[in-house]
Enzyme design. Sequence first.
Site, mmCIF file in Angstrom:
data_model
loop_
_atom_site.group_PDB
_atom_site.id
_atom_site.type_symbol
_atom_site.label_atom_id
_atom_site.label_comp_id
_atom_site.label_asym_id
_atom_site.label_seq_id
_atom_site.Cartn_x
_atom_site.Cartn_y
_atom_site.Cartn_z
ATOM 1 N N ARG A 179 -41.685 19.213 -59.728
ATOM 2 C CA ARG A 179 -42.291 20.316 -58.980
ATOM 3 C C ARG A 179 -43.498 20.918 -59.701
ATOM 4 O O ARG A 179 -43.852 22.081 -59.494
ATOM 5 C CB ARG A 179 -41.255 21.418 -58.687
ATOM 6 C CG ARG A 179 -40.139 20.974 -57.750
ATOM 7 C CD ARG A 179 -39.097 22.060 -57.608
ATOM 8 N NE ARG A 179 -38.067 21.665 -56.646
ATOM 9 C CZ ARG A 179 -37.956 22.141 -55.406
ATOM 10 N NH1 ARG A 179 -38.824 23.035 -54.961
ATOM 11 N NH2 ARG A 179 -36.980 21.743 -54.608
ATOM 12 N N SER B 177 -47.990 37.468 -70.319
ATOM 13 C CA SER B 177 -48.835 38.657 -70.242
ATOM 14 C C SER B 177 -48.053 39.820 -69.642
ATOM 15 O O SER B 177 -47.009 39.645 -69.017
ATOM 16 C CB SER B 177 -50.075 38.370 -69.400
ATOM 17 O OG SER B 177 -49.701 37.931 -68.106
#
Length: 234
Positions: free
Chosen positions: A43, A90
């Site tokens: 995937r 992040s």
Amino acid sequence: MTIHIGAAPGEIAETVLMPGDPLRAKWAAETFLEDAREVNRVRGMLGFTGTWRGRRVTIHGSGMGMPSLSIYANELIHDYGAKTLIRIGSAGGMQPQVRVRDIVLAMTASTISTPSKPIFRELNFAPCADWGLLRAAAAAAEARGARVHVGGIYSSDTFYDERPDLNEQMTRHGVLAVEMEAAELYTVAARHGARALAVLTVSDHLQTGEALPSEERERSFGEMVEIALEAAFA
């Protein structure tokens, strides 16, 4: 091989770093690991295993959000024997003292909901980091001279949030930053007896609107990877 990970038995290391973006996994593996080879691309979720200072490490993408991370964390631990999982990603700063480019080490991760919530029913489980990893990461960051903050974060299950009232209360209660995966990582790791930590780079700030320029993100991301690796093998 599992439904979502095509690695053969033995191809996943006991220590796994998990960025959300599979291309960041590729970049980190090529930059920091020796003899890195691809072990998964099912995937499009890339995973690589190599060595860092002679220690085997896998760097595997988690996808965006807690449902995606939950799939990979469960399979990495249950089917491949991963024992240390460190999220590297992040986050958005939420406190005035937390600046763009700073490192945040998530001691706890508050959340409204995770894929694990139905297990606990009426209990508000408190997801938290492994103390040994947290302590080692703080020491590694300080030794590098990085601006580092240790404390609670918020793991959101929505990116386009329209709850300024909630953001106000989290800021009021000292939440350092917001991201989208750590609470579920900590919960899955606790359930299976693994160690977990989130090492985050502040890429933008909810209060000031400041954002890290795209050309600087990779450099800041690199410091985070090194802190995570040093913590994993301290």
